[in-house]
Design an enzyme around this catalytic site. Structure first.
Site, PDB file in Angstrom:
ATOM      1  N   HIS A  76       0.936  -1.514   0.111  1.00  0.00           N
ATOM      2  CA  HIS A  76       0.098   0.001   0.036  1.00  0.00           C
ATOM      3  C   HIS A  76       0.757   1.161  -0.036  1.00  0.00           C
ATOM      4  CE1 HIS A  76       0.340   0.797   4.424  1.00  0.00           C
ATOM      5  NE2 HIS A  76       0.476  -0.405   4.579  1.00  0.00           N
ATOM      6  N   ASP A  78      -0.030   4.406   1.172  1.00  0.00           N
ATOM      7  CA  ASP A  78       0.115   5.358   2.505  1.00  0.00           C
ATOM      8  C   ASP A  78       0.901   4.851   3.778  1.00  0.00           C
ATOM      9  OD1 ASP A  78      -1.940   3.291   2.695  1.00  0.00           O
ATOM     10  OD2 ASP A  78      -3.035   4.500   4.270  1.00  0.00           O
ATOM     11  N   ASP A 115       6.228   0.567   6.880  1.00  0.00           N
ATOM     12  CA  ASP A 115       4.804   0.113   6.533  1.00  0.00           C
ATOM     13  C   ASP A 115       4.009   1.180   5.629  1.00  0.00           C
ATOM     14  OD1 ASP A 115       2.501  -1.018   6.795  1.00  0.00           O
ATOM     15  OD2 ASP A 115       2.146  -0.492   8.914  1.00  0.00           O
ATOM     16  N   GLU A 145      -4.869   2.365   3.111  1.00  0.00           N
ATOM     17  CA  GLU A 145      -4.803   0.995   4.050  1.00  0.00           C
ATOM     18  C   GLU A 145      -5.175   1.242   5.353  1.00  0.00           C
ATOM     19  OE1 GLU A 145      -3.186  -2.425   5.824  1.00  0.00           O
ATOM     20  OE2 GLU A 145      -2.578  -0.372   6.051  1.00  0.00           O
ATOM     21  N   GLU A 146      -4.299   2.289   5.710  1.00  0.00           N
ATOM     22  CA  GLU A 146      -4.158   2.503   7.263  1.00  0.00           C
ATOM     23  C   GLU A 146      -5.348   3.094   7.829  1.00  0.00           C
ATOM     24  OE1 GLU A 146      -1.747   1.177   8.719  1.00  0.00           O
ATOM     25  OE2 GLU A 146       0.113   1.170   7.572  1.00  0.00           O
ATOM     26  N   ASP A 169       3.512  -6.567   3.095  1.00  0.00           N
ATOM     27  CA  ASP A 169       2.946  -5.704   4.042  1.00  0.00           C
ATOM     28  C   ASP A 169       3.213  -6.146   5.763  1.00  0.00           C
ATOM     29  OD1 ASP A 169       2.031  -3.474   5.251  1.00  0.00           O
ATOM     30  OD2 ASP A 169       0.170  -4.004   4.925  1.00  0.00           O
ATOM     31  N   HIS A 456       4.115   2.758  13.233  1.00  0.00           N
ATOM     32  CA  HIS A 456       3.342   3.733  13.714  1.00  0.00           C
ATOM     33  C   HIS A 456       3.475   4.730  14.836  1.00  0.00           C
ATOM     34  CE1 HIS A 456      -0.122   1.320  11.531  1.00  0.00           C
ATOM     35  NE2 HIS A 456       0.805   1.347  10.773  1.00  0.00           N
TER      36      HIS A 456
END
Length: 480
Positions: A76, A78, A115, A145-146, A169, A456
């Site tokens: 992904h 984003d 990520d 995605e997030e 991922d 994150h």
């Protein structure tokens, strides 16, 4: 010369650095999507770019590989955008400040977006190098995605010919993922009633927590800053009769909040009593979360006399009940897979709007009925406090396949390359594999990736040596 220009494999790090120079937080992926589309156009590849800014790029098979099944490479576009309080980066406009420390690549003051920028970089590097042997390839880059996997949901999979997919991922080297939880987001809106009051205005802050991904890190027992602040606020109301002006904590549904702040009004402020209470709460939290969050801080800072609107007593009571009594964290562990979280939820965002206090949760479960039961429980409990709830971004679980030729090949090749067997696991975090499996008949899929720590969070680290080993592994899978 780029910061990463001396690292190997050079092509992977070149594309990763390019991607990090383009703002690509969730919902802001147009520029990075255009970059991928331009990459394909410049090389004469057939590609598709849809209204959700998903990009699909097709490359024909290497000579001698024409009769093999097409392979989908998927990641992904984003990233989760978190930054330290003193960082001046504007995620809407600025690229990341990449740095190297030993075996790690990181971004100064912010999340790195390994990520899932590394997946896109791997795929672009493979497409760009004609020396790499491979079957027909379809690189699928999805968006948002997030924040609910909106890109994968919007993707028209009819353009894809492949029924075998490597999802890139995952963040733990040597682990092959073959199943994941389904989930959704839940938004709770509590109507706000306010009244004018005078007193000493102050800011209460709970910070210093590690935070982390609400799927992969939910089993670490880390504290949730928003819930901890609500506990402190409950005690302050008892002891110092404070009023609430606003509450704000967390930035993403799927990130465990590291900090939460509340603007307060004290009609009769006693600094010694307030500071003593905060110190006691800080000590209690540090003892309770000593193994996961040993540096929790609780502080109150006075800003001076003010007259302002505050939550009414009834509204505040409803707000604190929601924040402290709604479930949060692990709900149930799997009975079939030791150590796997089966059902959980995370209070990711608390913010004060003009007319409502808004709470946003990320819910996950590998059992659909348990997810629905949790949604119903939240809705019922919220309704008792006069709040409403809506869900969004519902995505299915990715169910484990008993027969998976791709999984068997990946296990065998890994063992031959590295002399040890990889772990084959399911994960509590959501992956787009479930959505794509619902769109592509009989999809055989494995998820893998290099070592990325503390995703994150502003402490995110991507291992250089792991990127190299995983690159070697992916190329061997393609060749065989």
């Amino acid at each position: 010369m780029g910061v990463l220009s001396k690292l190997e494999p050079a092509g992977v790090w070149k594309f990763f650095e390019d991607l990090c120079g383009i703002p690509h937080g969730s919902g802001n992926e147009k520029a990075v999507s255009d970059y991928c589309a331009a990459f394909a156009g410049e090389r004469g590849f057939r590609f598709w770019q849809d209204e959700a800014w998903n990009v699909v790029i097709r490359k024909e098979a290497s000579p001698g590989y024409e009769d093999r099944e097409p392979l989908i490479l998927q990641g992904h576009l984003d990233m989760v955008c978190e930054k330290k309080p003193d960082c001046d980066i504007d995620f809407e406009k600025d690229g990341l400040r990449l740095r190297i420390s030993g075996d790690d690549v990181y971004a100064e003051g912010t999340t790195l977006g390994g990520d899932d920028g590394i997946a896109v970089a791997y795929a672009l590097a493979i497409l760009d190098d004609d020396r790499i042997l491979h079957p027909a390839l379809e690189a699928v880059f999805t968006t948002s995605e997030e924040v609910g996997m909106d890109g994968a949901t919007a993707l028209d999979a009819s353009v894809l010919k492949g029924h075998t997919m490597l999802n890139l991922d995952s963040e733990e080297e040597g682990v092959l993922l073959t199943g994941c939880a389904g989930g959704c987001s839940a938004g709770i809106h509590l109507p706000l009633l306010r009244e004018k009051r005078s007193g000493q205005r102050a800011v209460l802050t709970v910070g210093g927590l590690k935070g982390g991904h609400s799927g992969t890190e939910i089993d670490k027992g880390r504290g949730n800053a928003s819930r901890l602040l609500a506990l402190v606020l409950t005690e302050l109301q008892k002891e110092a009769a404070c009023k609430v002006v606003s509450i704000a904590g967390g930035l993403k549904d799927n990130a465990i909040p590291r900090e939460c702040r509340a603007e307060l009004l004290f009609p009769n402020y006693d600094p010694e009593k307030a500071e003593k209470l905060c110190a006691a709460c800080q000590e209690r939290f540090r003892q309770e979360y000593g193994g996961s969050d040993p540096e929790i801080t609780v502080s109150v800072r006075v800003q001076g006399e003010a007259q302002t609107e505050v939550f009414t007593e009834e509204t505040c009571a409803h707000a604190l009940t929601l924040l402290t009594e709604l479930p949060n964290g692990i709900i149930r562990m799997s009975e079939d897979i030791p150590g796997l979280v089966q059902t959980s939820l995370n209070l990711g965002v608390v913010k004060t709007g003009k007319d409502a206090l808004i709470l946003r949760y990320s819910l996950r479960s590998s059992v659909g009925a348990e997810k629905e039961a949790l949604v119903e429980q939240l809705s019922r409990m919220s309704g008792r406090e006069g709040a409403s709830m809506k869900t969004s971004g519902d995505y299915p679980a990715w169910e484990y396949r008993k027969c998976s030729p791709l999984r068997e090949d990946c296990v065998r090749i890994y063992e031959e390359l590295f002399g040890t067997k990889p772990k084959v696991e399911a994960i509590h975090a959501g992956l787009e594999c479930g959505i794509l499996a619902s769109k592509i008949a009989d999809l055989d899929c494995v998820s893998m990736g290099p070592e990325i720590r503390d995703i994150h969070t502003t402490e995110e680290r991507l291992s250089i040596s792991s990127v190299q080993r995983t690159w070697k592994y992916i190329l061997e899978i393609l060749k065989r």
